[in-house]
Design a protein around this motif. Structure first.
Motif, PDB file in Angstrom:
ATOM      1  N   GLY A  10       0.775  -1.177   0.076  1.00  0.00           N
ATOM      2  CA  GLY A  10      -0.318  -0.018   0.022  1.00  0.00           C
ATOM      3  C   GLY A  10       0.713   1.036  -0.029  1.00  0.00           C
ATOM      4  O   GLY A  10       0.229   2.387   0.394  1.00  0.00           O
ATOM      5  N   THR A  11       2.028   1.279  -0.434  1.00  0.00           N
ATOM      6  CA  THR A  11       2.948   2.295  -0.436  1.00  0.00           C
ATOM      7  C   THR A  11       3.932   2.292  -1.797  1.00  0.00           C
ATOM      8  O   THR A  11       3.679   1.259  -2.655  1.00  0.00           O
ATOM      9  CB  THR A  11       3.954   2.501   0.555  1.00  0.00           C
ATOM     10  N   TYR A  48      -2.018  17.005  -5.990  1.00  0.00           N
ATOM     11  CA  TYR A  48      -2.764  16.223  -4.912  1.00  0.00           C
ATOM     12  C   TYR A  48      -1.204  15.463  -4.425  1.00  0.00           C
ATOM     13  O   TYR A  48      -0.468  15.055  -5.164  1.00  0.00           O
ATOM     14  CB  TYR A  48      -3.648  15.227  -5.443  1.00  0.00           C
ATOM     15  N   LEU A  49      -1.342  15.016  -3.203  1.00  0.00           N
ATOM     16  CA  LEU A  49      -0.203  14.047  -2.608  1.00  0.00           C
ATOM     17  C   LEU A  49      -1.001  13.202  -1.573  1.00  0.00           C
ATOM     18  O   LEU A  49      -2.089  13.575  -1.022  1.00  0.00           O
ATOM     19  CB  LEU A  49       0.867  14.737  -2.184  1.00  0.00           C
ATOM     20  N   GLU A  50      -0.310  12.071  -1.353  1.00  0.00           N
ATOM     21  CA  GLU A  50      -0.728  11.288  -0.222  1.00  0.00           C
ATOM     22  C   GLU A  50       0.612  10.992   0.437  1.00  0.00           C
ATOM     23  O   GLU A  50       1.705  10.901  -0.185  1.00  0.00           O
ATOM     24  CB  GLU A  50      -1.120  10.033  -0.990  1.00  0.00           C
ATOM     25  N   THR A  51       0.553  10.847   1.728  1.00  0.00           N
ATOM     26  CA  THR A  51       1.679  10.381   2.424  1.00  0.00           C
ATOM     27  C   THR A  51       1.308   9.737   3.811  1.00  0.00           C
ATOM     28  O   THR A  51      -0.018   9.377   3.894  1.00  0.00           O
ATOM     29  CB  THR A  51       2.290  11.719   2.980  1.00  0.00           C
ATOM     30  N   LEU A  52       2.246   9.396   4.580  1.00  0.00           N
ATOM     31  CA  LEU A  52       2.170   8.421   5.728  1.00  0.00           C
ATOM     32  C   LEU A  52       1.824   9.218   6.707  1.00  0.00           C
ATOM     33  O   LEU A  52       2.429  10.404   6.937  1.00  0.00           O
ATOM     34  CB  LEU A  52       3.274   7.545   5.881  1.00  0.00           C
ATOM     35  N   PRO A  53       0.750   9.223   7.587  1.00  0.00           N
ATOM     36  CA  PRO A  53       0.507  10.012   8.969  1.00  0.00           C
ATOM     37  C   PRO A  53       1.902  10.286   9.810  1.00  0.00           C
ATOM     38  O   PRO A  53       2.006  11.280  10.396  1.00  0.00           O
ATOM     39  CB  PRO A  53      -0.527   9.139   9.723  1.00  0.00           C
ATOM     40  N   GLY A  90       2.173  25.258   0.306  1.00  0.00           N
ATOM     41  CA  GLY A  90       0.776  25.776   0.120  1.00  0.00           C
ATOM     42  C   GLY A  90      -0.137  24.249  -0.146  1.00  0.00           C
ATOM     43  O   GLY A  90      -1.306  24.711  -0.344  1.00  0.00           O
ATOM     44  N   PHE A  91       0.119  23.195   0.354  1.00  0.00           N
ATOM     45  CA  PHE A  91      -0.750  22.327   0.393  1.00  0.00           C
ATOM     46  C   PHE A  91      -1.785  22.224   1.566  1.00  0.00           C
ATOM     47  O   PHE A  91      -1.133  22.526   2.747  1.00  0.00           O
ATOM     48  CB  PHE A  91       0.045  20.807   0.703  1.00  0.00           C
ATOM     49  N   LYS A  92      -2.888  21.884   1.434  1.00  0.00           N
ATOM     50  CA  LYS A  92      -3.960  21.701   2.853  1.00  0.00           C
ATOM     51  C   LYS A  92      -4.480  20.546   2.794  1.00  0.00           C
ATOM     52  O   LYS A  92      -4.678  19.740   1.940  1.00  0.00           O
ATOM     53  CB  LYS A  92      -5.087  22.757   2.109  1.00  0.00           C
ATOM     54  N   TYR A  93      -4.712  20.082   3.871  1.00  0.00           N
ATOM     55  CA  TYR A  93      -5.370  18.558   4.271  1.00  0.00           C
ATOM     56  C   TYR A  93      -6.687  18.516   3.695  1.00  0.00           C
ATOM     57  O   TYR A  93      -7.420  19.432   3.560  1.00  0.00           O
ATOM     58  CB  TYR A  93      -5.565  18.237   5.804  1.00  0.00           C
ATOM     59  N   LEU A  94      -7.075  17.060   3.101  1.00  0.00           N
ATOM     60  CA  LEU A  94      -7.992  16.719   2.691  1.00  0.00           C
ATOM     61  C   LEU A  94      -8.795  15.837   3.554  1.00  0.00           C
ATOM     62  O   LEU A  94      -8.057  15.249   4.390  1.00  0.00           O
ATOM     63  CB  LEU A  94      -7.707  16.024   1.253  1.00  0.00           C
ATOM     64  N   ASP A  95     -10.157  15.545   3.628  1.00  0.00           N
ATOM     65  CA  ASP A  95     -10.647  14.474   4.502  1.00  0.00           C
ATOM     66  C   ASP A  95     -10.750  13.310   3.748  1.00  0.00           C
ATOM     67  O   ASP A  95     -11.277  12.248   4.373  1.00  0.00           O
ATOM     68  CB  ASP A  95     -12.260  15.081   4.687  1.00  0.00           C
ATOM     69  N   THR A  96     -10.616  13.107   2.384  1.00  0.00           N
ATOM     70  CA  THR A  96     -10.565  11.977   1.713  1.00  0.00           C
ATOM     71  C   THR A  96      -9.685  12.000   0.509  1.00  0.00           C
ATOM     72  O   THR A  96      -9.162  12.842   0.066  1.00  0.00           O
ATOM     73  CB  THR A  96     -12.125  11.954   1.139  1.00  0.00           C
ATOM     74  N   ARG A  97      -9.306  10.791   0.177  1.00  0.00           N
ATOM     75  CA  ARG A  97      -8.529  10.398  -0.955  1.00  0.00           C
ATOM     76  C   ARG A  97      -8.915  11.071  -2.241  1.00  0.00           C
ATOM     77  O   ARG A  97     -10.039  10.934  -2.618  1.00  0.00           O
ATOM     78  CB  ARG A  97      -7.789   9.149  -0.820  1.00  0.00           C
ATOM     79  N   LEU A  98      -8.140  11.475  -3.332  1.00  0.00           N
ATOM     80  CA  LEU A  98      -8.576  11.393  -4.468  1.00  0.00           C
ATOM     81  C   LEU A  98      -7.968  10.324  -5.364  1.00  0.00           C
ATOM     82  O   LEU A  98      -6.915  10.062  -5.343  1.00  0.00           O
ATOM     83  CB  LEU A  98      -8.140  12.806  -5.031  1.00  0.00           C
ATOM     84  N   GLY A  99      -8.698  10.097  -6.614  1.00  0.00           N
ATOM     85  CA  GLY A  99      -8.006   9.113  -7.521  1.00  0.00           C
ATOM     86  C   GLY A  99      -8.147   7.747  -6.742  1.00  0.00           C
ATOM     87  O   GLY A  99      -8.643   7.581  -5.806  1.00  0.00           O
ATOM     88  N   ASN A 100      -7.157   6.914  -7.408  1.00  0.00           N
ATOM     89  CA  ASN A 100      -7.155   5.387  -7.185  1.00  0.00           C
ATOM     90  C   ASN A 100      -5.624   5.215  -7.353  1.00  0.00           C
ATOM     91  O   ASN A 100      -5.046   4.427  -8.099  1.00  0.00           O
ATOM     92  CB  ASN A 100      -7.895   4.416  -7.865  1.00  0.00           C
ATOM     93  N   THR A 101      -4.657   5.632  -6.287  1.00  0.00           N
ATOM     94  CA  THR A 101      -3.058   5.342  -6.445  1.00  0.00           C
ATOM     95  C   THR A 101      -2.853   4.027  -5.978  1.00  0.00           C
ATOM     96  O   THR A 101      -1.814   3.552  -6.271  1.00  0.00           O
ATOM     97  CB  THR A 101      -2.505   6.478  -5.625  1.00  0.00           C
ATOM     98  N   GLY A 102      -3.442   3.169  -5.467  1.00  0.00           N
ATOM     99  CA  GLY A 102      -3.347   1.992  -4.776  1.00  0.00           C
ATOM    100  C   GLY A 102      -2.453   2.145  -3.508  1.00  0.00           C
ATOM    101  O   GLY A 102      -1.946   0.966  -3.064  1.00  0.00           O
ATOM    102  N   HIS A 103      -2.175   3.273  -3.203  1.00  0.00           N
ATOM    103  CA  HIS A 103      -1.440   3.655  -1.801  1.00  0.00           C
ATOM    104  C   HIS A 103      -2.293   3.517  -0.563  1.00  0.00           C
ATOM    105  O   HIS A 103      -2.452   4.580   0.037  1.00  0.00           O
ATOM    106  CB  HIS A 103      -0.409   4.874  -1.849  1.00  0.00           C
ATOM    107  N   PHE A 104      -3.078   2.474  -0.442  1.00  0.00           N
ATOM    108  CA  PHE A 104      -3.965   2.572   0.561  1.00  0.00           C
ATOM    109  C   PHE A 104      -3.270   2.531   2.047  1.00  0.00           C
ATOM    110  O   PHE A 104      -4.058   3.001   3.184  1.00  0.00           O
ATOM    111  CB  PHE A 104      -4.807   1.261   0.869  1.00  0.00           C
ATOM    112  N   SER A 105      -2.090   2.553   2.395  1.00  0.00           N
ATOM    113  CA  SER A 105      -1.553   2.497   3.618  1.00  0.00           C
ATOM    114  C   SER A 105      -1.338   4.075   3.787  1.00  0.00           C
ATOM    115  O   SER A 105      -1.051   4.671   5.038  1.00  0.00           O
ATOM    116  CB  SER A 105      -0.101   1.763   3.794  1.00  0.00           C
ATOM    117  N   CYS A 106      -1.320   4.873   2.688  1.00  0.00           N
ATOM    118  CA  CYS A 106      -1.144   6.594   2.898  1.00  0.00           C
ATOM    119  C   CYS A 106      -2.219   7.161   3.204  1.00  0.00           C
ATOM    120  O   CYS A 106      -3.183   7.349   2.161  1.00  0.00           O
ATOM    121  CB  CYS A 106      -0.373   7.047   1.725  1.00  0.00           C
TER     122      CYS A 106
END
Length: 160
Positions: free
Chosen positions: A34-35, A118-123, A136-152
């Motif tokens: 998932g990463t 958009y970006l995904e990262t680990l908590p 300049g990035f701001k937090y989102l409440d949900t993921r966008l797209g389908n990156t396959g990085h479910f652990s992020c």
């Protein structure tokens, strides 16, 4: 360290970039599933980013790869790109090079017409999140797209 420069990835960089990314993920106790660790394209990044709406940069002294990051289209969107696979070795962190890398990526994204990034990262990657917020990035409440990085499970977005 003062001889480091950011340049587009070259085909011969592929194994070194993949090794560096996997080492950083292991160092951060990131899950292998998932990463980016298990991404099918991790060993062939040069080829993955050979289109007009994508770029992948490396941070190098001409011998060793110290960091990397790229921009690619978010699946299913022409207006949203994704900041992808941004990783740096411990020895170059905290020197402002991450900010330079993000600027290079975001400048490219804007030049080719993306409206958002958009970006995904680990908590657990708090230093990275601090850098993303500063850029300049701001937090989102949900993921966008389908990156396959479910652990992020930390998602961020920047609008241009």
């Amino acid at each position: 360290m003062e001889h480091l420069k950011i340049r587009p990835i070259q085909k011969e960089d592929n194994p070194f970039v993949a090794e560096m990314i996997r080492a950083v993920l292991i160092e951060n106790n990131a899950p292998k599933t998932g990463t980016a660790y298990e991404d099918e394209n991790l060993d062939i990044l040069y080829g993955t980013y050979q289109n007009e709406k994508s770029v992948y940069f490396v941070l190098t002294d001409g011998v060793k790869i110290y960091g990397s990051a790229g921009i690619g289209s978010l699946e299913g969107s022409n207006e949203i790109c994704e900041l992808q696979k941004m990783y740096f070795l411990q020895e170059v962190r905290g020197k402002g090079l991450g900010s330079e890398m993000i600027k290079s990526c975001l400048n490219f994204a804007e030049e080719v017409g993306y409206k958002k990034c958009y970006l995904e990262t680990l908590p657990t990657m708090q230093a990275a999140q601090k850098l993303y917020k500063k850029s300049g990035f701001k937090y989102l409440d949900t993921r966008l797209g389908n990156t396959g990085h479910f652990s992020c499970t930390t998602w961020m977005l920047k609008e241009f």
